[in-house]
Design an enzyme around this catalytic site. Structure first.
Site, PDB file in Angstrom:
ATOM      1  CE  LYS A 143      38.203  -0.047  58.075  1.00 56.00           C
ATOM      2  NZ  LYS A 143      36.985  -0.834  57.744  1.00 56.00           N
ATOM      3  CD  GLU A 153      29.930   7.044  65.755  1.00 62.43           C
ATOM      4  OE1 GLU A 153      30.051   6.861  64.529  1.00 62.43           O
ATOM      5  OE2 GLU A 153      30.798   7.597  66.461  1.00 62.43           O
ATOM      6  CG  HIS A 183      33.463   5.679  63.816  1.00 63.36           C
ATOM      7  ND1 HIS A 183      32.381   6.349  63.266  1.00 63.36           N
ATOM      8  CD2 HIS A 183      34.328   5.467  62.795  1.00 63.36           C
ATOM      9  CE1 HIS A 183      32.584   6.530  61.971  1.00 63.36           C
ATOM     10  NE2 HIS A 183      33.759   6.016  61.660  1.00 63.36           N
ATOM     11  NE  ARG A 186      32.068  -3.443  55.269  1.00 67.74           N
ATOM     12  CZ  ARG A 186      32.220  -2.244  55.824  1.00 67.74           C
ATOM     13  NH1 ARG A 186      31.164  -1.494  56.097  1.00 67.74           N
ATOM     14  NH2 ARG A 186      33.427  -1.799  56.119  1.00 67.74           N
ATOM     15  CB  SER A 192      36.391   1.985  61.476  1.00 71.71           C
ATOM     16  OG  SER A 192      36.133   1.247  60.309  1.00 71.71           O
ATOM     17  CB  CYS A 211      35.166   9.008  61.410  1.00 75.00           C
ATOM     18  SG  CYS A 211      36.339   7.824  60.673  1.00 75.00           S
TER      19      CYS A 211
END
Length: 309
Positions: A163, A237, A235, A249, A192, A142
């Site tokens: 985003k 992972e 990502h 969040r 992300s 990323c």
């Protein structure tokens, strides 16, 4: 891992033509085996969660891997105590005096900051420069991928209108690259990020190759000419609920985030997301360890970097 077969077995040629890794007996009997030594430069604020995610993927292989965690000396973590970092993490000065088979540079939530204004940019540049002669293969994730492409190749990042959050379909554009060996024709990777690298910039550099793309998320995976550097813009992972955590969040901060694409069933955040990228993540991490590191790194680890003298 490869399958070992007699040198003259006819099936070996067929399997090799199908991009299956076959090790003929004369090579197998001459192999030396040792554990791989890996560093993880963890720049994520959720350090413990990231450790678990990466260790889970690195452990899904028959290869023995010795892992050390690395922190930045020029940055004070806001989310992880210094006592924890001092106990479990090395600093660059602790590891720079030796060679490493692999290095992972994680993402970081700093995409909207110019590279030069990131407080640890100078230290990170020093690590990336050092890696060229002291690490056999580096996997960038990323923002780590954007930072690596900027430092090593001068490729810029660009802000996105909104985003890029969600799980996106990818396809291989270089089907015989070992990193994608065994992947489906279409595979899914979470993203992300607030910025992107553009395919036309990458393609102008003859030393870089885009091997996976997404119609929605753009450039997916880039590898360097000698496979010493791998850049994954997403990502892989991430756990099943990581994007959900990030969504709630940001919602709690009043940021009005959009619901992550292709993630919640029926785009309903009240429903538990289904993880459709686990097999891809395990496969690509295992392929990186096997084909990009284990099969190529010198048995004498001190020989790493000698060919660049």
């Amino acid at each position: 891992m490869p399958i070992n077969v007699p040198n003259d077995l006819p099936a070996a040629t067929v399997l090799e033509n199908e991009n299956i890794f076959v090790m003929r007996e004369n090579r197998a009997t001459s192999q030396d085996i040792r554990p791989l030594d890996l560093l993880i430069l963890n720049l994520m604020p959720t350090k413990v969660e990231t450790e678990i995610q990466l260790m889970r993927l690195l452990s899904n292989s028959p290869l023995q891997v010795n892992v050390r965690m690395l922190q930045m000396s020029s940055h004070v973590s806001k989310n992880t105590s210094q006592a924890y970092l001092d106990r479990f993490y090395d600093r660059f000065d602790d590891v720079r005096g030796r060679k490493w088979d692999g290095l992972i540079i994680t993402g970081a939530p700093v995409e909207n900051i110019d590279f030069e204004n990131v407080d640890y940019w100078s230290e990170l540049c020093g690590i990336m420069e050092w890696s060229k002669r002291n690490v056999f293969s580096t996997l960038h994730i990323c923002w780590g991928a954007q930072a690596g492409l900027k430092y090593h190749y001068g490729i810029d990042k660009y802000p996105l209108a909104s985003k890029m959050s969600g799980v996106f379909a990818h396809r291989a554009v270089v089907r015989d690259d070992p990193l994608l060996r065994g992947c489906d024709d279409v595979f899914w990777i979470p993203h992300s990020r607030h910025t992107e690298v553009r395919a036309e910039d990458v393609m102008r550099n003859p030393h870089l190759h885009i091997i996976a793309v997404s119609d929605e998320a753009g450039v997916g995976i880039v590898v360097s000419e000698k496979a010493g550097q791998v850049f994954v813009t997403g990502h892989m992972e991430y756990d099943a609920k990581t994007l959900s955590y990030e969504y709630y969040r940001d919602l709690g901060k009043g940021m009005n985030p959009h619901i992550p694409d292709h993630y919640f069933p029926d785009d309903d955040p009240s429903k538990d997301p289904l993880m459709n990228w686990r097999s891809t993540a395990n496969l690509i991490f295992s392929n990186w360890l096997n084909y990009y590191v284990y099969q190529r790194t010198p048995y004498d680890i001190n020989e790493i970097g000698k060919d660049s003298d």
